[in-house]
Design an enzyme around this catalytic site. Structure first.
Site, PDB file in Angstrom:
ATOM      1  N   ASP A  56       0.818  -1.210   0.000  1.00 56.94           N
ATOM      2  CA  ASP A  56       0.000   0.000   0.000  1.00 56.94           C
ATOM      3  C   ASP A  56       0.851   1.259   0.000  1.00 56.94           C
ATOM      4  O   ASP A  56       1.928   1.288   0.599  1.00 56.94           O
ATOM      5  CB  ASP A  56      -0.884   0.030   1.258  1.00 56.94           C
ATOM      6  CG  ASP A  56      -2.151  -0.781   1.062  1.00 56.94           C
ATOM      7  OD1 ASP A  56      -2.230  -1.546   0.086  1.00 56.94           O
ATOM      8  OD2 ASP A  56      -3.057  -0.638   1.897  1.00 56.94           O
ATOM      9  N   HIS A  62       3.494  -2.383   4.113  1.00 59.50           N
ATOM     10  CA  HIS A  62       3.828  -0.997   3.757  1.00 59.50           C
ATOM     11  C   HIS A  62       5.346  -0.890   3.766  1.00 59.50           C
ATOM     12  O   HIS A  62       5.958  -1.184   4.787  1.00 59.50           O
ATOM     13  CB  HIS A  62       3.280  -0.015   4.791  1.00 59.50           C
ATOM     14  CG  HIS A  62       1.794  -0.015   4.911  1.00 59.50           C
ATOM     15  ND1 HIS A  62       1.104  -0.983   5.586  1.00 59.50           N
ATOM     16  CD2 HIS A  62       0.867   0.852   4.434  1.00 59.50           C
ATOM     17  CE1 HIS A  62      -0.194  -0.710   5.530  1.00 59.50           C
ATOM     18  NE2 HIS A  62      -0.380   0.393   4.832  1.00 59.50           N
TER      19      HIS A  62
HETATM   20 ZN   LIG Z   1      -2.599   3.346   2.714  1.00 60.72          ZN
END
Ligand SMILES: [Zn+2]
Length: 235
Positions: free
Chosen positions: A52, A199
Site C-alpha cells: 500500500d 507498507h
Molecule cells: Zn494506505
C-alpha cells in the site's frame, strides 16, 4: 433524577452506536454493499503479496529489485496524487509486470464523506493509473481499510471490487515490530488464498522492506506460489 438517568442512558446508547460504527468501518472482511475480497477460498497454495501507498522515489526501486530477484509479481495499491508526482516510479512498477490498484487520491478516511468527494478521489486516481499506461483491471483498496455506507455505495454503483487482506503483520504487531517478527507472523498466518498487506514506502517501514525477501523465500519453501490479486481471484 429521572432526567439524569435518561440522559445517561442516551449517552450510553450513543456511545454503543459509535463503537459499533467504528468497528464496522474498519472490518477487514465485511462491507455493507458490493464486493469485498479479503482472501480467496482455495486448496491450492497460492498467495498474493500487496503493497500500500506510494510510489515513493526513495523505495520503489529497492522493492522492485527484491521482487525481481525472486521473480514474483505483486500488487501495488497506489495513491493518486503520489502517482502524479512520481510518474517514473509508476511506470517502473507497470513495466515490471505488477498489478496496480487504486488507493484513493489523497488517502483520506473515507467515512462520512459525500458521493462527490468519493467520486473525485476514485475517478481521478483511475485516470492517472490509465495515463501511466496501465490496462489491467483496477481494484480499489480503502485507505486505512475504512468504509461505512457512502464508499461501498459508490464502489457498488460503479462495479468496483474492494480488496482488503487477511494477513496484516504491521497492523497486528504494531510499529515496533522487527523484521524477524514480521516474517514469522506472516509465515504463521498465511493460508492458501491469503492476501498479505505490507507498507514499505516510508523510512519508518525499513523492517517491513527487509521482511519482504524472508516472506517470499519462507512461503516458497512451504510450496506457495505468488500471484497478483487479479490472478488469485481468477483461480
Ligand atoms: Zn494506505
Amino acid at each position: 433524577m429521572r432526567l439524569i438517568n435518561r440522559f445517561l442512558l442516551l449517552v450510553l446508547m450513543l456511545t454503543c452506536i459509535a463503537i459499533l460504527l467504528f468497528m464496522a468501518s474498519r472490518s477487514e472482511d465485511k462491507q455493507l454493499m458490493g464486493t469485498l475480497i479479503d482472501r480467496v477460498n482455495t486448496n491450492r497454495k497460492v498467495v498474493a503479496l500487496t503493497f500500500d501507498d506510494g510510489p515513493t522515489p526513495e523505495y520503489t526501486q529497492e522493492l522492485l529489485g527484491i521482487l525481481k530477484a525472486h521473480d514474483i509479481k505483486a500488487t501495488f495499491y497506489l495513491v493518486g496524487k503520489v502517482i502524479e508526482r512520481n510518474e517514473d516510479e509508476t511506470r517502473a512498477i507497470l513495466n515490471a509486470g505488477h498489478e496496480i490498484g487504486n488507493h484513493s487520491w489523497s488517502h483520506p478516511r473515507m467515512v462520512f464523506k459525500s458521493q462527490q468527494f468519493i467520486a473525485n478521489e476514485i475517478e481521478s486516481t483511475d485516470k492517472v493509473i490509465r495515463a501511466a499506461g496501465y490496462s489491467g483491471v483496477i481494484h480499489f483498496r480503502p485507505p486505512f481499510g475504512k468504509k461505512l455506507v457512502a464508499l461501498p455505495y459508490y464502489l457498488n454503483k460503479t462495479n468496483r471490487t474492494s480488496i482488503t487482506w487477511d494477513v496484516a503483520p504491521e497492523r497486528r504487531l504494531g510499529d515496533m515490530a522487527t523484521t524477524e517478527e514480521i516474517v514469522e507472523y506472516t509465515l504463521a498466518n498465511t493460508k492458501p488464498g491469503s492476501i498479505i498487506l505490507l507498507h514499505v514506502m516510508y523510512p519508518s517501514r525499513k523492517n517491513s522492506m527487509q521482511a519482504v525477501a524472508g516472506i517470499i523465500t519462507g512461503l516458497q519453501a512451504e510450496g506457495y506460489e505468488f500471484v497478483t490479486v487479479s490472478e488469485l481471484i481468477k483461480r
